[in-house]
Write a protein that holds these residues in place. Structure first.
Motif, PDB file in Angstrom:
ATOM      1  N   SER A  81      11.046  10.292  -3.290  1.00 58.28           N
ATOM      2  CA  SER A  81      11.628  11.287  -4.189  1.00 58.28           C
ATOM      3  C   SER A  81      13.146  11.163  -4.246  1.00 58.28           C
ATOM      4  CB  SER A  81      11.225  12.696  -3.758  1.00 58.28           C
ATOM      5  OG  SER A  81      11.646  12.959  -2.423  1.00 58.28           O
ATOM      6  N   GLY A  82      13.770  10.826  -3.105  1.00 54.27           N
ATOM      7  CA  GLY A  82      15.221  10.694  -3.073  1.00 54.27           C
ATOM      8  C   GLY A  82      15.736   9.477  -3.811  1.00 54.27           C
ATOM      9  N   ALA A  83      14.836   8.529  -4.127  1.00 51.76           N
ATOM     10  CA  ALA A  83      15.243   7.310  -4.830  1.00 51.76           C
ATOM     11  C   ALA A  83      15.102   7.431  -6.340  1.00 51.76           C
ATOM     12  CB  ALA A  83      14.419   6.120  -4.338  1.00 51.76           C
ATOM     13  N   LEU A  84      14.404   8.467  -6.814  1.00 47.03           N
ATOM     14  CA  LEU A  84      14.194   8.632  -8.248  1.00 47.03           C
ATOM     15  C   LEU A  84      15.523   8.885  -8.954  1.00 47.03           C
ATOM     16  CD1 LEU A  84      11.005  10.898  -8.167  1.00 47.03           C
ATOM     17  CD2 LEU A  84      11.126   8.416  -8.453  1.00 47.03           C
ATOM     18  N   HIS A  85      15.709   8.242 -10.111  1.00 42.96           N
ATOM     19  CA  HIS A  85      16.990   8.363 -10.815  1.00 42.96           C
ATOM     20  C   HIS A  85      16.781   8.136 -12.304  1.00 42.96           C
ATOM     21  CE1 HIS A  85      21.413   8.282 -11.038  1.00 42.96           C
ATOM     22  NE2 HIS A  85      21.245   7.369 -11.977  1.00 42.96           N
ATOM     23  N   GLY A  86      16.544   9.219 -13.035  1.00 45.94           N
ATOM     24  CA  GLY A  86      16.404   9.117 -14.479  1.00 45.94           C
ATOM     25  C   GLY A  86      15.370   8.085 -14.890  1.00 45.94           C
ATOM     26  N   LEU A  87      15.718   7.289 -15.906  1.00 42.48           N
ATOM     27  CA  LEU A  87      14.811   6.248 -16.388  1.00 42.48           C
ATOM     28  C   LEU A  87      14.920   4.951 -15.592  1.00 42.48           C
ATOM     29  CD1 LEU A  87      15.310   6.665 -20.251  1.00 42.48           C
ATOM     30  CD2 LEU A  87      13.324   7.371 -18.909  1.00 42.48           C
ATOM     31  N   THR A  88      15.900   4.863 -14.693  1.00 40.52           N
ATOM     32  CA  THR A  88      16.123   3.611 -13.971  1.00 40.52           C
ATOM     33  C   THR A  88      15.301   3.501 -12.702  1.00 40.52           C
ATOM     34  OG1 THR A  88      18.027   4.516 -12.772  1.00 40.52           O
ATOM     35  CG2 THR A  88      18.468   3.437 -14.884  1.00 40.52           C
ATOM     36  N   ARG A  89      14.790   4.604 -12.185  1.00 37.06           N
ATOM     37  CA  ARG A  89      13.914   4.581 -10.996  1.00 37.06           C
ATOM     38  C   ARG A  89      12.895   5.687 -11.168  1.00 37.06           C
ATOM     39  NH1 ARG A  89      15.193   2.191  -5.992  1.00 37.06           N
ATOM     40  NH2 ARG A  89      13.254   1.841  -4.866  1.00 37.06           N
ATOM     41  N   VAL A  90      11.664   5.310 -11.463  1.00 33.27           N
ATOM     42  CA  VAL A  90      10.632   6.283 -11.818  1.00 33.27           C
ATOM     43  C   VAL A  90       9.345   5.984 -11.054  1.00 33.27           C
ATOM     44  CG1 VAL A  90      11.528   6.736 -14.141  1.00 33.27           C
ATOM     45  CG2 VAL A  90       9.955   4.833 -13.772  1.00 33.27           C
ATOM     46  N   ARG A  91       8.381   6.873 -11.200  1.00 32.59           N
ATOM     47  CA  ARG A  91       7.061   6.653 -10.618  1.00 32.59           C
ATOM     48  C   ARG A  91       6.042   6.203 -11.672  1.00 32.59           C
ATOM     49  NH1 ARG A  91       6.892  11.968  -6.625  1.00 32.59           N
ATOM     50  NH2 ARG A  91       8.000  11.004  -4.873  1.00 32.59           N
ATOM     51  N   ARG A  92       6.263   6.580 -12.913  1.00 33.72           N
ATOM     52  CA  ARG A  92       5.358   6.189 -13.989  1.00 33.72           C
ATOM     53  C   ARG A  92       6.178   5.526 -15.078  1.00 33.72           C
ATOM     54  NH1 ARG A  92       4.413   6.553 -19.699  1.00 33.72           N
ATOM     55  NH2 ARG A  92       2.176   6.762 -20.082  1.00 33.72           N
ATOM     56  N   ARG A 147       0.808  -1.216   0.000  1.00 34.98           N
ATOM     57  CA  ARG A 147       0.000   0.000   0.000  1.00 34.98           C
ATOM     58  C   ARG A 147       0.848   1.276   0.000  1.00 34.98           C
ATOM     59  NH1 ARG A 147      -5.233   1.753   1.629  1.00 34.98           N
ATOM     60  NH2 ARG A 147      -5.860  -0.390   2.101  1.00 34.98           N
ATOM     61  N   GLU A 148       1.927   1.289   0.785  1.00 32.14           N
ATOM     62  CA  GLU A 148       2.731   2.510   0.894  1.00 32.14           C
ATOM     63  C   GLU A 148       3.398   2.888  -0.424  1.00 32.14           C
ATOM     64  OE1 GLU A 148       5.425  -0.926   2.049  1.00 32.14           O
ATOM     65  OE2 GLU A 148       3.334  -0.308   2.365  1.00 32.14           O
ATOM     66  N   ASN A 149       3.465   1.958  -1.369  1.00 34.59           N
ATOM     67  CA  ASN A 149       4.082   2.238  -2.669  1.00 34.59           C
ATOM     68  C   ASN A 149       3.057   2.469  -3.771  1.00 34.59           C
ATOM     69  OD1 ASN A 149       6.220  -0.102  -1.409  1.00 34.59           O
ATOM     70  ND2 ASN A 149       7.073   1.838  -2.096  1.00 34.59           N
ATOM     71  N   MET A 150       1.798   2.651  -3.373  1.00 28.93           N
ATOM     72  CA  MET A 150       0.721   2.854  -4.346  1.00 28.93           C
ATOM     73  C   MET A 150       0.129   4.250  -4.232  1.00 28.93           C
ATOM     74  SD  MET A 150      -1.291  -0.807  -4.069  1.00 28.93           S
ATOM     75  CE  MET A 150      -2.501  -0.321  -5.314  1.00 28.93           C
ATOM     76  N   PHE A 151      -0.387   4.759  -5.340  1.00 28.28           N
ATOM     77  CA  PHE A 151      -1.129   6.006  -5.354  1.00 28.28           C
ATOM     78  C   PHE A 151      -2.609   5.660  -5.196  1.00 28.28           C
ATOM     79  CE2 PHE A 151       2.701   7.170  -7.756  1.00 28.28           C
ATOM     80  CZ  PHE A 151       3.054   8.362  -7.125  1.00 28.28           C
ATOM     81  N   ASN A 197       4.715   4.629  -6.096  1.00 30.06           N
ATOM     82  CA  ASN A 197       5.034   5.809  -5.295  1.00 30.06           C
ATOM     83  C   ASN A 197       6.414   5.667  -4.661  1.00 30.06           C
ATOM     84  OD1 ASN A 197       4.828   8.230  -3.983  1.00 30.06           O
ATOM     85  ND2 ASN A 197       3.425   7.514  -2.404  1.00 30.06           N
ATOM     86  N   GLU A 198       7.443   5.825  -5.489  1.00 27.96           N
ATOM     87  CA  GLU A 198       8.823   5.743  -5.010  1.00 27.96           C
ATOM     88  C   GLU A 198       9.186   7.009  -4.241  1.00 27.96           C
ATOM     89  OE1 GLU A 198      10.554   3.119  -5.342  1.00 27.96           O
ATOM     90  OE2 GLU A 198       9.822   2.029  -7.096  1.00 27.96           O
TER      91      GLU A 198
END
Length: 383
Positions: free
Chosen positions: A287-298, A234-238, A284-285
């Motif tokens: 924000s600090g884990a987002l990294h270009g195309l390798t770690r995204v939310r969509r 659940r914590e990783n879902m919108f 719902n990753e």
């Protein structure tokens, strides 16, 4: 040494500081304060001064009560200590005025460090939980001579030139925007590459007799409760409310494909049924884990599910891995595989009768050349 520098320079509460493949980092608590890139040089100077002092690294074994007393003003260390097994050997290391929990080992003294680079500061959260205390993460690397540091810095600069995030913008392929974090904007040139990849996969799906389907992006949360994702993911879902009912954007295609399969009575003659989906997924990753195309939310996942009889499992997995090899070979990609069984906290229920035959079939397939199988699976203790 990095921990001592942070304590002396900013009076932080240290949390954890693991080693990485290249370098290491330290997470520290500074309350509402935050470090900036401009402060990296101050930290480097502190570490260089510690190196010149030749401070000894001293290992000390302490009791649980001693450790709790030593770190009574640091709630993060108290939590770590209380989480250790009852029979754990607790060790600390002392270097100069700084003492910290650590299993070691370390160099004899700090003078072995001849070059240092504090190359990044970022935000983190205690226990990787966004609901817990915000932390500052400081990355650094050290070397026994300055020549090796210069070689590393040159390699990093060359890698930055090839960073896909920079290449994407420079060649007008794609970009990211703060108004939609973790969601890629594909520009016309990038769209051509994107569509070419989809067409390549469609050709493979046709060759290997997969049926392409299109499934919804939004589901009532009762589906996720049935699948178990509500309890485990659940914590990783919108999620959001619609007409007093909770809905969620799908983070994966699995439950939707199961609804498709269960839409009507099926005959064994229809099996195997291979459903493929270029589904749009949202996760719902942090924000600090987002990294270009390798770690995204969509993202779009060329995902498929195969519904088959137990006696068809070996042939289906073998066929899929053959397709995977063909696609990866086109791009010169290598991979290793791990058999995922049922780790702690797994979904659903299992019995020995259901689980072991499939596990053995998968193991046999993955151990058959030319498949590279990284044997990480363990006994299914719950069955």
């Amino acid at each position: 040494m990095l921990g001592q520098a942070l304590e002396l320079e900013y009076g932080v509460d240290l949390t954890i500081g693991p080693a990485l493949e290249e370098g290491f980092y330290y997470d520290c608590y500074m309350g509402d304060k935050a470090l900036s890139d401009g402060e990296r040089s101050n930290i480097e100077k502190r570490i260089e001064a510690i190196a010149k002092d030749g401070q000894r690294f001293e290992r000390v074994v302490v009791s649980r009560d001693e450790a709790l007393a030593m770190f009574e003003e640091n709630k993060f260390k108290i939590e770590i200590i209380n989480g250790l097994p009852e029979d754990a050997t607790i060790t600390i290391y002392r270097v100069g005025p700084m003492v910290d929990l650590c299993s070691g080992p370390h160099l004899p003294n700090s003078s072995f460090v001849k070059a240092v680079s504090v190359f990044n500061v970022s935000r983190a959260f205690w226990r990787a939980d966004v609901a817990k205390e915000p932390l500052q993460r400081v990355y650094a690397i050290t070397f026994p001579d300055k020549a090796q540091l210069k070689e590393w810095q040159h390699r990093i600069e060359e890698a930055k030139k090839r960073d896909h995030r920079n290449v994407g913008v420079q060649q007008e392929l794609f970009f990211f925007h703060q108004l939609s974090p973790g969601s890629c904007f594909f520009l016309p040139y990038g769209g051509r590459i994107y569509n070419a990849l989809i067409e390549l996969m469609r050709e493979k799906y046709w060759e290997y007799e997969y049926e392409e389907v299109v499934s919804p992006n939004i589901y009532n949360f009762s589906l996720w409760e049935t699948s178990g994702h509500a309890d485990h993911y659940r914590e990783n879902m919108f999620s959001f409310d619609v007409e007093k009912a909770e809905y969620g954007l799908k983070p994966m295609n699995c439950p939707g494909h199961c609804l498709m399969f269960g839409n009507r009575v099926r005959s064994y003659r229809e099996l195997p049924l291979r459903l493929a989906d270029f589904g749009v997924l949202h996760r719902n990753e942090f924000s600090g884990a987002l990294h270009g195309l390798t770690r995204v939310r969509r993202f779009v996942q060329d995902d498929a599910h195969i519904f088959c009889r137990p006696d068809q499992v070996m042939a289906e997995v073998t066929s899929f891995l053959k397709m995977l090899n063909e696609v990866y070979d086109i791009f010169g990609l290598d991979y290793t595989m791990a058999l995922s069984t049922r780790p702690e906290g797994y979904l659903g229920t299992c019995t020995s009768q259901q689980s072991y035959p499939v596990t053995f079939i998968l193991t046999h397939v993955l151990q058959t050349p030319p498949i590279v199988f990284h044997s990480l699976w363990r006994r299914i203790q719950s069955c």
